[in-house]
Each structure stands twice: as structure tokens, then as C-alpha cells.
Design an enzyme around this catalytic site. Sequence first.
Site, short mmCIF file in Angstrom:
data_model
loop_
_atom_site.label_atom_id
_atom_site.label_comp_id
_atom_site.label_asym_id
_atom_site.label_seq_id
_atom_site.Cartn_x
_atom_site.Cartn_y
_atom_site.Cartn_z
N ASP A 106 0.85 -1.28 -0.02
CA ASP A 106 0.02 0.10 -0.02
C ASP A 106 1.14 1.30 -0.11
OD1 ASP A 106 -2.59 1.38 0.14
OD2 ASP A 106 -2.68 1.45 1.99
N HIS A 113 -3.79 14.04 1.17
CA HIS A 113 -3.70 13.20 2.45
C HIS A 113 -2.78 13.12 3.17
CE1 HIS A 113 -5.17 9.51 4.58
NE2 HIS A 113 -3.90 9.07 4.35
N GLU A 179 -10.03 3.86 4.16
CA GLU A 179 -9.22 4.51 3.35
C GLU A 179 -9.77 4.41 1.67
OE1 GLU A 179 -5.17 5.24 5.59
OE2 GLU A 179 -5.28 3.85 4.22
N GLU A 181 -9.25 3.75 -1.73
CA GLU A 181 -8.07 3.71 -2.58
C GLU A 181 -8.29 3.16 -3.89
OE1 GLU A 181 -4.70 2.02 -0.66
OE2 GLU A 181 -5.56 2.78 1.10
N ASP A 213 -8.81 0.27 2.46
CA ASP A 213 -7.89 -0.29 3.28
C ASP A 213 -8.50 0.09 4.86
OD1 ASP A 213 -5.72 -1.64 4.23
OD2 ASP A 213 -4.45 0.20 4.13
N ARG A 217 -7.16 3.70 13.85
CA ARG A 217 -6.28 4.86 13.90
C ARG A 217 -5.58 4.94 15.34
NH1 ARG A 217 -5.29 6.11 8.77
NH2 ARG A 217 -7.18 6.83 7.67
N GLN A 220 -2.90 2.40 15.32
CA GLN A 220 -1.96 2.83 14.20
C GLN A 220 -1.05 3.97 14.92
OE1 GLN A 220 -3.49 4.63 10.73
NE2 GLN A 220 -1.55 5.24 9.85
N LYS A 233 -3.54 -1.92 10.57
CA LYS A 233 -3.82 -1.93 8.94
C LYS A 233 -3.99 -3.44 8.64
CE LYS A 233 -2.88 2.39 7.42
NZ LYS A 233 -3.86 2.98 6.57
N THR A 237 -8.36 -5.60 4.50
CA THR A 237 -8.52 -4.84 3.21
C THR A 237 -9.39 -5.34 2.16
OG1 THR A 237 -6.21 -4.34 3.63
CG2 THR A 237 -7.06 -3.89 1.24
N GLU A 338 -9.55 12.54 8.31
CA GLU A 338 -9.73 13.90 7.72
C GLU A 338 -11.04 14.34 7.44
OE1 GLU A 338 -7.24 13.81 3.81
OE2 GLU A 338 -7.66 11.80 4.06
#
Length: 394
Positions: A106, A113, A179, A181, A213, A217, A220, A233, A237, A338
Amino acid sequence: MTTITIADDSPFGLDNLPYGVFSTPGSARRVGVRVGDVVVDLARALDDEVFARPSLNEFMAQGYDRWVAVRERIRDLLHGEVDDDVVHPIGEVTMHLPIEVADYVDFYASEQHATNLGRLFRPDSEPLLPNWKHLPVGYHGRAGTVVVSGTDIMRPCGQRKSPDEDVPSFGESRRLDIEAELGFVVGTGSALGTSVSCGDFARHVFGAVLVNDWSARDIQAWEYVPLGPFLGKSFATSISPWVVPMPALQTARTETPRQEPRPLPYLREEQAWGLDIELVVEWNGQEVSRPPYRDMYWSPAQMLAHLTANGASSRTGDLFASGTISGAEKHQRGAFIELTWGGREPIEINGEERTFLRDGDEVTISATAPGPGEARIGFGEVRGRIVAATNTAG
């Protein structure tokens, strides 16, 4: 015999022809292609046993020239009538993971971002680290936890430590995120000790899929210093069931944003592989974001070139993803961290203020790209629902 009818506004016309793996009740998994609102059984339609397999890998390994020839053969076939027993309405099939995932990487290719997360995670420092505009930053993920759209996502557990806590604790993630993607599937690999140039991208990459994905948080944030993403993570996925072949995206090709400083020679492209693809993110059925892939700083060709620049081999079935796709505007952000600015600015979902994902929440990501004329090229969707953790004891 059947003549397949395709609506004028269908994102699955003859200019698309995405591949997937499907089954019908009582049948084995096999490869099909989507046309309009039906799936065509390629093993029967083309009388070719390579499509009677439960993944696309054997076909992809046959290489670029074979991909082109089969695509033309399918287009010719679908201009006329086909046998009734090779056509299945989309609502009557079950879709499966389309590839056997060999490796998963990834990237972190969106400047917007990366800047937003830099401001959130390192508020007293420059948002972009010094290497970011010199190379496509990425990490190796876990191939075994790549799942097909529609698979439930169990809330992950791990160590987490909030700023007001003195020591970490083990438990379920309290800041579960998405996420949005785009992923790219390697069809033919490269040998150990060699590299793939930007110019050879199209001969190695078979097609593209949508990717979510999922990201914990809080896990992480505690674990990623100094080596980067790991348990936050690796739990899941999700990818879409349809693989859109790269030739279907020729009309969507565009320049990448201006890259300054100029990349090193191995990352330079004669014609950039930027792609004009618009994603839509829905949270419990409500649209919350429209991330634009055309704004991505690094192209997929540059990602593959960097991935193999040290001589690392690539294999049929390798999946590499773009990282979160975010634009300059708030409504273009591809992750909830975000959109809600770290949870400090909740957004309203169906009349309720929300920040991160709760059990029972469902997220759907879809996308289209421009095709020839007025046509749109559809990717379908990648969808997942959050279910409660079961390993909370630690």
C-alpha cells in the site's frame, strides 16, 4: 440464443468488460466478464479451460499479448448472439475474490492526504517528511487478509494509548476508519534482481480494482513509530469483485500534478499514467465524499517502478494500492480521520453526529472513469459492514 442488451448509460458497456470470479447455485467458481446487467461465463462462451479456474491468476500469467487477444475476441463475440446458458443476470450470481493475492503493498501517493495526516499526527512539524516528494512512500501489507466486497469486517483489537493515558491498554479499536483507494493487479511479474520501468507498466499490470484499506487509527498511532503501519492496517483490506482491464482506462489517462523536484530518472514517465477516476464514498447509505484520483501525486507506473527498483521480484496476483485518495476540498477527503479532522469536527450521518465507525456501520465505495465518447467506465463497488470484536480479552 441471446442478444445481450446494454443500456446506453451503462458503465459496463463493451468499452469496459471487467473480469471477475463468480458462481451460481450448485456450481464451481469460474471467470466471467460483466456486460450491462449480466455476467458472461467465459469458459463456456470461449470454450477455454483457463476461465474454468477459481481465480484470474492462470489467465493473467499468460501475458499482455494474450490479454489483448482475448479482449478483442470477447468484444467480437458480444456483438452477436450468444448461447443462453453462458449468460447469468447479475442478481443471480455470487461474486468472489477475483485473484489469488500474492503480495500486497500500500502506497501513500496523495499529497493532500499525506499533508492532512502530517498536520494531524505531527502538528509541530512540517506536514510532509523530506523524502515524500522524492519517492512513492509505501508499506507491505498482509495478502491473507485481502477480502472481497461484501465480507463483514470484524472490529480489530490491539494496543492503544490515548494522550490522556499514562500506559497503553489492549482492547478493541475506538477509532476505526476507512481509506478509499484504487488498487492495481500485477498480471505478469518480474524476476528477482530485475526492475520494471515506468514505460513497461502496461505490459505488467492487468487491471484495477477499488480498495478500502480499513484502518484502526488508535492502534496505528501508538505502533507506527518508528517502523510504520502494522496491526492497525493488517486486519482487513476489501477490494471490489471486478477487475477493470487497463485498456478500458485509456480514455481516462491524464497528467499527474506537477512533480517538483523532478523525480530521479527511474521514476520519470514519457507519458504519465495519471487517471481521471472519481470515487464516491457512502456511509450508511449517505454520500459523504467524492475523492478524485486525478489529483494523486504519484502514478501507478511510478509506484511499480519504485516497488521493484531494488530488485524485488513481482508476481502474478500482486496487489498494490494507491493509499487514501483525497482532494483539496473537504468533500473530497477519502478517510474519516480527515473528514472529521481527527474526530474534532463531527459530520452528520442520517441526522446524527459521527466521527469514526461503530459496529453495524456499512461503507460503500464506488467509482467511474470517462470512456470513449460519452461513455463511463464503471468499477462497481467495494462494500463492508463492521461487526463486533470477539478477541477483546487481550
